[in-house]
Scaffold this motif. Structure first.
Motif, PDB file in Angstrom:
ATOM      1  N   THR A 177       0.830  -1.190   0.000  1.00 35.68           N
ATOM      2  CA  THR A 177       0.000   0.000   0.000  1.00 35.68           C
ATOM      3  C   THR A 177       0.873   1.251   0.000  1.00 35.68           C
ATOM      4  OG1 THR A 177      -1.688   1.244   1.223  1.00 35.68           O
ATOM      5  CG2 THR A 177      -0.159  -0.073   2.536  1.00 35.68           C
ATOM      6  N   VAL A 178       0.463   2.231  -0.782  1.00 30.89           N
ATOM      7  CA  VAL A 178       1.132   3.528  -0.760  1.00 30.89           C
ATOM      8  C   VAL A 178       0.429   4.468   0.211  1.00 30.89           C
ATOM      9  CG1 VAL A 178       1.993   3.306  -3.116  1.00 30.89           C
ATOM     10  CG2 VAL A 178      -0.248   4.351  -2.717  1.00 30.89           C
ATOM     11  N   ARG A 179      -0.713   4.010   0.746  1.00 34.20           N
ATOM     12  CA  ARG A 179      -1.471   4.830   1.695  1.00 34.20           C
ATOM     13  C   ARG A 179      -0.984   4.564   3.111  1.00 34.20           C
ATOM     14  NH1 ARG A 179      -7.753   4.358   0.357  1.00 34.20           N
ATOM     15  NH2 ARG A 179      -7.779   5.995   1.935  1.00 34.20           N
ATOM     16  N   ASN A 180       0.280   4.732   3.292  1.00 40.02           N
ATOM     17  CA  ASN A 180       0.927   4.557   4.581  1.00 40.02           C
ATOM     18  C   ASN A 180       2.158   5.445   4.586  1.00 40.02           C
ATOM     19  OD1 ASN A 180       0.906   2.715   7.110  1.00 40.02           O
ATOM     20  ND2 ASN A 180       3.036   2.653   6.449  1.00 40.02           N
ATOM     21  N   ILE A 181       2.616   5.871   5.757  1.00 44.71           N
ATOM     22  CA  ILE A 181       3.800   6.718   5.852  1.00 44.71           C
ATOM     23  C   ILE A 181       4.869   5.949   6.623  1.00 44.71           C
ATOM     24  CG2 ILE A 181       4.748   8.899   6.677  1.00 44.71           C
ATOM     25  CD1 ILE A 181       1.952  10.072   6.562  1.00 44.71           C
ATOM     26  N   PRO A 182       5.918   5.462   5.879  1.00 45.63           N
ATOM     27  CA  PRO A 182       6.085   5.438   4.415  1.00 45.63           C
ATOM     28  C   PRO A 182       5.322   4.273   3.796  1.00 45.63           C
ATOM     29  CG  PRO A 182       7.995   4.472   5.468  1.00 45.63           C
ATOM     30  CD  PRO A 182       7.102   4.938   6.591  1.00 45.63           C
ATOM     31  N   PRO A 183       5.237   4.200   2.445  1.00 50.32           N
ATOM     32  CA  PRO A 183       4.592   3.052   1.781  1.00 50.32           C
ATOM     33  C   PRO A 183       5.214   1.741   2.247  1.00 50.32           C
ATOM     34  CG  PRO A 183       5.030   4.794   0.212  1.00 50.32           C
ATOM     35  CD  PRO A 183       5.723   5.208   1.473  1.00 50.32           C
ATOM     36  N   ALA A 184       4.384   0.693   2.290  1.00 50.78           N
ATOM     37  CA  ALA A 184       4.848  -0.572   2.873  1.00 50.78           C
ATOM     38  C   ALA A 184       4.316  -1.766   2.106  1.00 50.78           C
ATOM     39  CB  ALA A 184       4.411  -0.656   4.341  1.00 50.78           C
ATOM     40  N   GLY A 185       5.055  -2.879   2.201  1.00 54.56           N
ATOM     41  CA  GLY A 185       4.618  -4.157   1.659  1.00 54.56           C
ATOM     42  C   GLY A 185       4.429  -5.153   2.793  1.00 54.56           C
ATOM     43  N   VAL A 186       3.634  -6.203   2.546  1.00 51.11           N
ATOM     44  CA  VAL A 186       3.335  -7.199   3.569  1.00 51.11           C
ATOM     45  C   VAL A 186       3.740  -8.581   3.066  1.00 51.11           C
ATOM     46  CG1 VAL A 186       1.506  -8.320   4.911  1.00 51.11           C
ATOM     47  CG2 VAL A 186       1.436  -5.844   4.524  1.00 51.11           C
ATOM     48  N   TYR A 187       4.405  -9.344   3.935  1.00 50.53           N
ATOM     49  CA  TYR A 187       4.843 -10.698   3.610  1.00 50.53           C
ATOM     50  C   TYR A 187       4.219 -11.710   4.554  1.00 50.53           C
ATOM     51  CZ  TYR A 187       8.363  -9.158   0.270  1.00 50.53           C
ATOM     52  OH  TYR A 187       8.985  -8.625  -0.829  1.00 50.53           O
ATOM     53  N   ARG A 188       3.853 -12.858   3.983  1.00 49.36           N
ATOM     54  CA  ARG A 188       3.453 -14.022   4.769  1.00 49.36           C
ATOM     55  C   ARG A 188       4.637 -14.970   4.828  1.00 49.36           C
ATOM     56  NH1 ARG A 188       1.166 -17.086   1.328  1.00 49.36           N
ATOM     57  NH2 ARG A 188      -0.787 -15.932   1.184  1.00 49.36           N
ATOM     58  N   ILE A 189       5.110 -15.288   6.005  1.00 51.80           N
ATOM     59  CA  ILE A 189       6.201 -16.238   6.187  1.00 51.80           C
ATOM     60  C   ILE A 189       5.610 -17.513   6.764  1.00 51.80           C
ATOM     61  CG2 ILE A 189       8.386 -16.673   7.378  1.00 51.80           C
ATOM     62  CD1 ILE A 189       8.783 -13.609   7.388  1.00 51.80           C
ATOM     63  N   SER A 190       5.861 -18.633   6.101  1.00 50.81           N
ATOM     64  CA  SER A 190       5.254 -19.890   6.505  1.00 50.81           C
ATOM     65  C   SER A 190       6.256 -21.030   6.390  1.00 50.81           C
ATOM     66  CB  SER A 190       4.015 -20.187   5.649  1.00 50.81           C
ATOM     67  OG  SER A 190       4.348 -20.193   4.270  1.00 50.81           O
ATOM     68  N   ARG A 191       5.925 -22.168   6.965  1.00 52.50           N
ATOM     69  CA  ARG A 191       6.788 -23.337   6.901  1.00 52.50           C
ATOM     70  C   ARG A 191       6.786 -23.916   5.483  1.00 52.50           C
ATOM     71  NH1 ARG A 191       4.112 -24.177  12.065  1.00 52.50           N
ATOM     72  NH2 ARG A 191       5.637 -24.255  13.769  1.00 52.50           N
ATOM     73  N   GLN A 192       7.935 -24.359   5.038  1.00 49.51           N
ATOM     74  CA  GLN A 192       7.993 -25.078   3.768  1.00 49.51           C
ATOM     75  C   GLN A 192       7.281 -26.411   3.876  1.00 49.51           C
ATOM     76  OE1 GLN A 192      12.092 -25.362   2.513  1.00 49.51           O
ATOM     77  NE2 GLN A 192      12.340 -23.147   2.292  1.00 49.51           N
ATOM     78  N   ASN A 193       7.345 -27.033   5.050  1.00 51.28           N
ATOM     79  CA  ASN A 193       6.616 -28.263   5.327  1.00 51.28           C
ATOM     80  C   ASN A 193       5.702 -28.010   6.514  1.00 51.28           C
ATOM     81  OD1 ASN A 193       5.610 -30.762   5.832  1.00 51.28           O
ATOM     82  ND2 ASN A 193       7.571 -31.780   6.163  1.00 51.28           N
ATOM     83  N   PRO A 194       4.436 -27.610   6.268  1.00 56.48           N
ATOM     84  CA  PRO A 194       3.540 -27.230   7.371  1.00 56.48           C
ATOM     85  C   PRO A 194       3.143 -28.382   8.270  1.00 56.48           C
ATOM     86  CG  PRO A 194       2.347 -27.306   5.297  1.00 56.48           C
ATOM     87  CD  PRO A 194       3.802 -27.465   4.965  1.00 56.48           C
ATOM     88  N   LEU A 195       3.469 -29.620   7.904  1.00 61.62           N
ATOM     89  CA  LEU A 195       3.116 -30.754   8.740  1.00 61.62           C
ATOM     90  C   LEU A 195       4.082 -30.933   9.900  1.00 61.62           C
ATOM     91  CD1 LEU A 195       2.094 -33.410   6.066  1.00 61.62           C
ATOM     92  CD2 LEU A 195       0.623 -31.893   7.396  1.00 61.62           C
ATOM     93  N   GLU A 196       5.238 -30.258   9.827  1.00 63.30           N
ATOM     94  CA  GLU A 196       6.200 -30.365  10.907  1.00 63.30           C
ATOM     95  C   GLU A 196       5.751 -29.515  12.091  1.00 63.30           C
ATOM     96  OE1 GLU A 196       9.985 -29.271   9.502  1.00 63.30           O
ATOM     97  OE2 GLU A 196      10.189 -30.948   8.111  1.00 63.30           O
ATOM     98  N   LEU A 197       5.721 -30.101  13.275  1.00 59.35           N
ATOM     99  CA  LEU A 197       5.309 -29.368  14.458  1.00 59.35           C
ATOM    100  C   LEU A 197       6.357 -28.351  14.881  1.00 59.35           C
ATOM    101  CD1 LEU A 197       3.693 -32.171  16.639  1.00 59.35           C
ATOM    102  CD2 LEU A 197       2.543 -30.277  15.526  1.00 59.35           C
ATOM    103  N   SER A 198       7.619 -28.632  14.586  1.00 58.81           N
ATOM    104  CA  SER A 198       8.689 -27.729  14.984  1.00 58.81           C
ATOM    105  C   SER A 198       9.785 -27.754  13.931  1.00 58.81           C
ATOM    106  CB  SER A 198       9.257 -28.130  16.347  1.00 58.81           C
ATOM    107  OG  SER A 198      10.341 -27.305  16.693  1.00 58.81           O
ATOM    108  N   ILE A 199      10.331 -26.605  13.618  1.00 62.67           N
ATOM    109  CA  ILE A 199      11.405 -26.534  12.644  1.00 62.67           C
ATOM    110  C   ILE A 199      12.654 -27.219  13.181  1.00 62.67           C
ATOM    111  CG2 ILE A 199      12.876 -24.959  11.346  1.00 62.67           C
ATOM    112  CD1 ILE A 199       9.957 -25.099  10.470  1.00 62.67           C
ATOM    113  N   THR A 200      12.927 -27.013  14.462  1.00 62.23           N
ATOM    114  CA  THR A 200      14.122 -27.582  15.081  1.00 62.23           C
ATOM    115  C   THR A 200      13.898 -27.708  16.563  1.00 62.23           C
ATOM    116  OG1 THR A 200      16.458 -27.213  15.549  1.00 62.23           O
ATOM    117  CG2 THR A 200      15.118 -25.268  15.254  1.00 62.23           C
ATOM    118  N   GLY A 201      14.613 -28.609  17.180  1.00 56.06           N
ATOM    119  CA  GLY A 201      14.493 -28.749  18.622  1.00 56.06           C
ATOM    120  C   GLY A 201      15.278 -27.709  19.379  1.00 56.06           C
ATOM    121  N   ALA A 202      16.095 -26.950  18.678  1.00 56.84           N
ATOM    122  CA  ALA A 202      16.927 -25.948  19.340  1.00 56.84           C
ATOM    123  C   ALA A 202      16.088 -24.761  19.785  1.00 56.84           C
ATOM    124  CB  ALA A 202      18.030 -25.468  18.398  1.00 56.84           C
TER     125      ALA A 202
END
Length: 215
Positions: A177-202
């Motif tokens: 959107t350009v109707r923001n100061i300053p203009p901004a974009g939005v990203y969705r960040i998701s798991r490559q494998n959504p079936l995994e309960l956790s990316i890592t045990g760390a």
């Protein structure tokens, strides 16, 4: 910011920016158009929802407008002045005063995983190690199909590709959107494998020793 943003919110945000520009990273609160973009994919059934860096509550109000119950919101805010105001504005929400980089180690959110995370944090102004701690910790608290929503003032995903790859994640631009100061974009960040309960045990730990936690 829009004309509907209150003068008191603007002044509080501006004072916080003047005192610590690297933490706040913007001179005004996000606008309502950006707030709608950030929350457009979130439904009431996705609850509970975690919000990082809610500031004056612009995204919080947008989540409520989407039908998310206030009691299903957890707001993690590092700025004490913002946390105090959030408790007054959203008394049914859980407001936690802490550094978001400690999500993976604090143990406060182990009882019920979140369906989505909405982040107003200035990731571009943070070192990569802290970004990895925040994003990795958020996914440790999230349901398998959950997503992390982040806005940016830059031309690409604010989470660097090496960090995404190391955590098994992908970033998708879902709008701008350009109707923001300053203009901004939005990203969705998701798991490559959504079936995994956790990316890592760390656990992802903050490099700072002084980050406190209070709820």
């Amino acid at each position: 910011m829009t004309t509907k943003t209150s003068c008191s919110d603007f002044m509080q945000f501006f004072r916080s920016w003047v005192s610590d520009p690297m933490r706040v990273a913007a001179v005004a609160p996000s606008g309502e158009r950006l707030a709608r973009l950030m929350t457009q994919e979130i439904e009431p059934l996705d609850g509970p929802i975690l919000e990082l860096g809610p500031g004056t509550g612009v995204f919080t109000r947008a989540l409520l407008a989407r039908g998310i119950p206030e009691h299903a919101l957890t707001l993690v805010e590092f700025g004490e002045e913002f946390a105090a105001r959030l408790r007054l504005r959203f008394p049914e929400a859980r407001v936690v005063h802490m550094d978001a980089a400690r999500l993976g180690e604090c143990g406060l959110f182990d009882d019920a995983p979140f369906g989505a995370v909405v982040s107003g944090l200035p990731l571009l102004s943070m070192p990569p190690s802290k970004v990895a701690a925040i994003v990795g910790g958020a996914f440790e608290t999230m349901k398998p199909g959950g997503a992390f929503y982040q806005f940016t003032y830059g031309p690409r995903c604010p989470v660097q590709k090496p960090i995404l790859a190391s955590l098994g994640l992908k970033g998708t631009r879902i709008g701008s959107t350009v109707r923001n100061i300053p203009p901004a974009g939005v990203y969705r960040i998701s798991r490559q494998n959504p079936l995994e309960l956790s990316i890592t045990g760390a656990k992802y730990r903050s490099t700072g020793d002084s980050a406190g936690i209070s709820a």
